[in-house]
Scaffold this active site. Structure first.
Site, PDB file in Angstrom:
ATOM      1  N   ASN A 137       0.795  -1.227   0.000  1.00  0.00           N
ATOM      2  CA  ASN A 137       0.000   0.000   0.000  1.00  0.00           C
ATOM      3  C   ASN A 137       0.831   1.283   0.000  1.00  0.00           C
ATOM      4  OD1 ASN A 137       0.670  -0.775   2.638  1.00  0.00           O
ATOM      5  ND2 ASN A 137      -1.071   0.297   3.532  1.00  0.00           N
ATOM      6  N   LYS A 160      11.607  -8.736   1.463  1.00  0.00           N
ATOM      7  CA  LYS A 160      10.602  -9.555   0.798  1.00  0.00           C
ATOM      8  C   LYS A 160       9.386  -8.655   0.640  1.00  0.00           C
ATOM      9  CE  LYS A 160       7.016 -12.358   0.171  1.00  0.00           C
ATOM     10  NZ  LYS A 160       5.929 -11.677  -0.562  1.00  0.00           N
ATOM     11  N   HIS A 161       9.252  -8.059  -0.546  1.00  0.00           N
ATOM     12  CA  HIS A 161       8.151  -7.130  -0.775  1.00  0.00           C
ATOM     13  C   HIS A 161       6.907  -7.886  -1.236  1.00  0.00           C
ATOM     14  CE1 HIS A 161       6.645  -3.182  -0.773  1.00  0.00           C
ATOM     15  NE2 HIS A 161       7.685  -2.547  -1.275  1.00  0.00           N
ATOM     16  N   ALA A 162       5.767  -7.195  -1.227  1.00  0.00           N
ATOM     17  CA  ALA A 162       4.530  -7.788  -1.724  1.00  0.00           C
ATOM     18  C   ALA A 162       4.697  -8.174  -3.189  1.00  0.00           C
ATOM     19  CB  ALA A 162       3.380  -6.804  -1.559  1.00  0.00           C
ATOM     20  N   GLU A 234       3.814  -4.378  12.566  1.00  0.00           N
ATOM     21  CA  GLU A 234       2.798  -3.334  12.400  1.00  0.00           C
ATOM     22  C   GLU A 234       1.707  -3.943  11.546  1.00  0.00           C
ATOM     23  OE1 GLU A 234       0.482  -1.076  10.568  1.00  0.00           O
ATOM     24  OE2 GLU A 234       2.185  -0.104   9.602  1.00  0.00           O
ATOM     25  N   CYS A 268      -3.360   1.493   6.847  1.00  0.00           N
ATOM     26  CA  CYS A 268      -3.630   0.978   8.195  1.00  0.00           C
ATOM     27  C   CYS A 268      -4.022   2.096   9.146  1.00  0.00           C
ATOM     28  CB  CYS A 268      -2.402   0.244   8.731  1.00  0.00           C
ATOM     29  SG  CYS A 268      -1.984  -1.251   7.828  1.00  0.00           S
TER      30      CYS A 268
END
Length: 468
Positions: A137, A160-162, A234, A268
């Site tokens: 996001n 490790k990204h989305a 988080e 978030c």
């Protein structure tokens, strides 16, 4: 989930990437471990020079990387440019503050003597290779707010990204490489979620940080706990936005719209539950719904667009399920509540305001990750607090009141990692960021964040008898 760039405004798959295999993961782990052994001994001026150079390069790349982010996850282009600028600001903040934040701490002379020491101090040392599991996001900011303090503390990072923002991940790796960091100080791992456990269990990985969903946080925390490794989590948020009678209602309404639809509602820390005192409820709800209905939904590359698409079709479907469930159980959609007819392609959803929420509705307990707001009427401050705290999450909160007594009550009683009065929640490098309850643990940003991945070391020198 394939590792691919899918334009959420059109649904078109633009580019796919092969997942790294075991051999490549092993190579990168070895390079990271080797890099840490060298990089950990660099001094703060050298780390600051490198981080400052990274900020310079990021500013030069601002337009290009903003287009990459918008293409991959759909945020309005202006918001993507602002995200890149915020990252450069955070890099410079840590470059200028890290040495002070990690300076040795000296107990008082009395405390030193009482411990039996001639000299004692607290020293901060880096932990090592830190695995960062990051969401889509805020694909640049979420990573930089980990990477800037971690690198300034002398750690190295594995990202490790989305899987839907691979080009942003590779950009970050290239940025730190071009900056001049030693090879292996920051690497992107194009892997799926199934590879995370093996990487985290590797003895060369010292710790992990994750921003993402509650299930992902539970998984990483369980693995790290089994390995006895430090983690910072988080996770989700369902932040309350409380409006009391003394509030500046016009400002509260204007800010409420921005607080709900920032990043297309996929944040978030976006305000999600709007809890309004009965004395101002009718006026607030009417103005709020009207402003939400006026927002322009469309192409995120178009400067006139207020709200772009959701990042994925699955994300839109999840949001629709929550809205449909609420309406079926009696909630009223004051605006929105459906896909816009003008955007048959892409993953768009209208800005929506739901009133008449009851505890039986899923939306009362679950996070709405999209431009959907829920409205609650509160009789008094006690009921406002009761509704605000009736959530498994506790990330941040927004409270609109000019009454100092009410402000102190909210500071004391609201269950969240932040309380923002007469404004909207925002992250800043100088302020700690994180939550309580199922929103996670640990803190990012500020001095608290940079110390999360440090070995807090007691240094004690024994005293000779004649020293007393």
């Amino acid at each position: 989930m394939p590792i691919a760039t899918v334009n959420p405004a059109t649904g078109e798959t633009l580019k796919t990437f092969p997942e790294m295999g075991a051999e490549e993961i092993e190579r990168r782990l070895a390079v990271a471990a080797s890099a840490f052994r060298r990089y950990r001994t660099t001094d703060f001026p050298e780390r600051a020079r490198l981080m400052g150079r990274a900020a310079d390069l990021l500013e030069e790349d601002q337009d290009a990387v903003a287009r990459t982010m918008t293409t991959e996850m759909g945020k309005p282009l202006a918001a993507a440019r602002a995200e890149a600028a915020k990252c450069a600001k955070a890099m410079r903040w840590y470059a200028g503050h890290a040495e002070i934040l990690l300076a040795d701490e000296q107990p008082s002379d009395t405390e030193v003597r009482d411990s039996g020491a001639a000299h004692a101090r607290v020293h901060y040392r880096p932990l090592g290779v830190v695995l960062a599991v990051m969401p889509w996001n805020f694909p640049l900011w979420q990573v930089v707010r980990f990477a800037a303090p971690a690198l300034m503390a002398g750690n190295v990072g594995l990202l490790k990204h989305a899987s839907n923002v691979p080009q942003t991940a590779l950009y970050l790796e290239d940025l730190f490489r071009r900056t001049g960091y030693p090879d292996g100080c920051f690497q992107a791992l194009l892997v799926g979620s199934r590879a995370v456990e093996g990487i985290l269990r590797d003895p060369r990985v010292a710790a992990a940080t994750l921003t993402g969903s509650e299930p992902a946080g539970r998984s990483v925390a369980a693995i790290a706990g089994d390995e006895i490794k430090k983690t910072v989590l988080e996770l989700g948020g369902s932040d309350p936005y409380v409006v009391m009678p003394s509030a500046d209602l016009d400002r509260a309404v204007r800010t409420a719209v921005t607080a709900r639809v920032q990043n297309n509602g996929q944040s978030c820390i976006a305000a999600k539950r709007f809890i309004v005192h009965t004395d101002v409820y009718d006026a607030f709800s009417e103005r709020f719904a009207a402003r939400m209905a006026e927002l322009t939904v469309g192409d995120p590359m178009d400067g006139s667009t207020d709200v772009g698409p959701l990042a994925s079709e699955r994300g839109r479907a999840d949001l629709e399920e929550l809205v449909d469930d609420a309406v079926r159980l009696g909630a009223r959609a004051l605006c929105g509540g459906r896909r816009p007819e003008k955007q048959p392609q892409g993953f768009f959803y209208e800005p929506t305001v739901l009133a008449g929420i009851t505890p039986q509705m899923r939306v009362h307990r679950e996070e709405t990750f999209g431009p959907v707001a829920t409205l609650y009427r509160a009789r008094d401050i006690d009921e406002a607090l009761e509704i605000a705290n009736d959530t498994p999450f506790g990330l941040s909160s927004n409270v609109w009141t000019r009454d100092e007594g009410e402000q102190e009550r909210f500071v004391r009683d609201i269950e969240a990692g932040g309380v923002f009065f007469n404004g909207m929640t925002a992250s800043h490098p100088a302020l700690p960021f994180g939550g309580v309850k199922r929103s996670g643990y640990g803190r990012e940003l500020s001095g608290h964040g940079i110390r999360e991945f440090c070995n807090v070391t007691t240094v004690w020198h024994g005293a000779e008898p004649d020293d007393f």
